[in-house]
Design a protein around this motif. Sequence first.
Motif, PDB file in Angstrom:
ATOM      1  N   ASP A 433      -6.517  -9.881  -5.467  1.00  0.00           N
ATOM      2  CA  ASP A 433      -7.753 -10.389  -6.067  1.00  0.00           C
ATOM      3  C   ASP A 433      -8.955 -10.028  -5.183  1.00  0.00           C
ATOM      4  O   ASP A 433      -9.173 -10.630  -4.143  1.00  0.00           O
ATOM      5  CB  ASP A 433      -7.624 -11.908  -6.226  1.00  0.00           C
ATOM      6  N   CYS A 470      -9.297 -11.429 -13.370  1.00  0.00           N
ATOM      7  CA  CYS A 470      -8.592 -12.556 -12.755  1.00  0.00           C
ATOM      8  C   CYS A 470      -9.169 -13.887 -13.259  1.00  0.00           C
ATOM      9  O   CYS A 470     -10.383 -14.064 -13.302  1.00  0.00           O
ATOM     10  CB  CYS A 470      -8.699 -12.481 -11.233  1.00  0.00           C
ATOM     11  N   CYS A 475     -11.745 -18.099  -9.142  1.00  0.00           N
ATOM     12  CA  CYS A 475     -12.599 -17.206  -9.932  1.00  0.00           C
ATOM     13  C   CYS A 475     -13.307 -17.999 -11.031  1.00  0.00           C
ATOM     14  O   CYS A 475     -14.502 -17.821 -11.270  1.00  0.00           O
ATOM     15  CB  CYS A 475     -11.777 -16.066 -10.537  1.00  0.00           C
TER      16      CYS A 475
HETATM   17 ZN   LIG Z   1      -9.236 -14.716  -8.881  1.00  0.00          ZN
END
Ligand SMILES: [Zn+2]
Length: 649
Positions: A433, A470, A475
């Motif tokens: 990520d 993601c 996030c």
């Molecule tokens: Zn993420």
Amino acid sequence: MLLRVVVLLALVPVVATAQDPAVLDVVGRGAEGRVAYDGGGRLRFEDATLGAQVVHYDGDGELLLPLAIAYEVLEPAPIVLTSSMGTEYWYLYHFDDATLSALYTRESLDLSDPGMHIAMPQDLRAWFGVNYGPLPARGLVGIRGRSYFLISPAEGGPWIDITDAPSWFDRGEVGRPLTFTLADLSSYTVQVAEVQSTWEAGGPLRMEVTVTDAQGDSFPVVNAPLQLSAGEWELPLKTEWSPLNEPTGWMQATLPDELPDEIKLSGAVMLMTLRGPEQCRMTGTIARGEGLVGSAEMQVARRGYELPRNADGAIRETRWIWAAPTDMDSAEKIDRMVERCREAGFNAIVPDIFLRNTFMAKSPLIPATAGTWAEFDPLGYLIERAHAAGIEVHPWFCVTYRDQAFRAWFEQTYGRNVDVIGADGTPAGEPADAHREEYRDFVVELMVGVARDYDVDGIHHDYIRVMEDCYCADCRAEFQAQFGVPLTEATPEQWTAWHRQPIGEIVRRTAEGVREVKPGAILSAAVFASLPGGARQGQDPAEWARRGWVDLVIPMDYAMQSLRVRANERQFLDALDDDDTLVTGLSLYQRTGTEVNSRPPELLREQIEVVRSLGIHGYCLFAYPHLSDEQLAVLRDEVNAEPAVPFYR
Ligand SMILES: [Zn+2]
């Protein structure tokens, strides 16, 4: 858990037997999470023809296209290959402005019935999509390749999967007959605009036929079934092509050994108008001596170029090649690779030293690899050997392309989970990520550390993109705080803005770090050949170059069609402030059905010609495992016969 250095197989080409490029074994890709189709079906494409040389088009995006595809079903299966308003389209190249449009048709290739068939677009309808290219202007255009086909059940119902078109669609002999003129045929006239000949026995005679359309514009017409005759002598006019299979706008024939006083023209131009197909009969006579020109004027116009030279007279051209981890896991392989690269005239090797869980150098940030490479340091040895041969080394990092083993190791070592989480809440594939600061710190420090610890000539970014969207808790929270809406409701523009932040930060911080520890090192990035496609993944190469975060932008321009490569590179030349920052990534391999093998050397030579004729100062070839002895010979003896220093030096 210790980081395990795995032997990489993914980049090694499968040694394939030569397969008929017109044969398609229908194998699915597992599109949009589907189970990949493997229910069989095999067909051979025989021919593709157009029933008109001029097609009505007034700019509203719709056409009537008399396209016919002949195919033979070799192994039946209960499926049809078709298309819809998606990513399944023809590439339509516009020869005047070098743009590519996406042309949709809805023909249906039925595999349930063995034997020969002909497919035509439903109701002859064709239309342009604007998501994958602009609406074309009127003028000379040509179908130059095909993206995918949809696989659907023969008895009807929703589509099952997608399959790639075979490389047959990229062939020059397939594209040439699919060249035609778009014109507003509400009203029109067709005429012979010009005749040229040297009027030598056995010499050429050529003719420019044009259509003048309802808007008063005139465009060349090619591929028309026209012929010349005089007494017993009779010959069809053939369309004149440039080395890239572009129509020059002329049709030509060879005069007989005994020159007649008069030559007759006969035949017709076929037009697809609003009212349906129409024929315009062409008749006339050409008197001996009419349109007399010298032989120089008869030459197909070629754009000349001269490669730039430095003060010592040496050619300045960036000639790079990417190499895989498996090309450098022993001293013997490195010795052989460096020798072949020297022979081929490359001035830099770009070795993939960080892919998935494999790291081909030493770094205190990944202590396990120090043990793996205790006896032999792949990057160190490669640099030593390459520099001795006068070749630069730019280590290549797959920035976000990791795997489960790496992510597990990272979480244990750095105390941070960096899984990319899909919309359904489960880990989505391989990437780390990029939105996690801990991962960015790690990968930036790793790259800067290699620049500090090794005698590198640059650092190369690849997979410098998020790979997947993601939806992890962090996030979601960070996106909501920044944009004021849930991540699940992000617009395409917001996705682009969101992904450009972490990816741009990695590029910026790497440049700052590398320039401090190794002034003079070259920063480069491999990016999508489609600028909009790359933007959605966080790429912003024109801005990175503008800010000086990269010195070289390398689009991965792997299309088989050289005209498509040219259209893509033109986009980059338009987007970049400084054209000198562009280096074109070209492929050494091709796909035929499910097989991967080395491209014919002629195609490699042709595409390097495209790069040079555009005034681009170099190329990078993908990749060393595909470099055949035949390609090497053409590079050594012709393309790179004279050595070059990298343009940027
Ligand atoms: Zn993420």
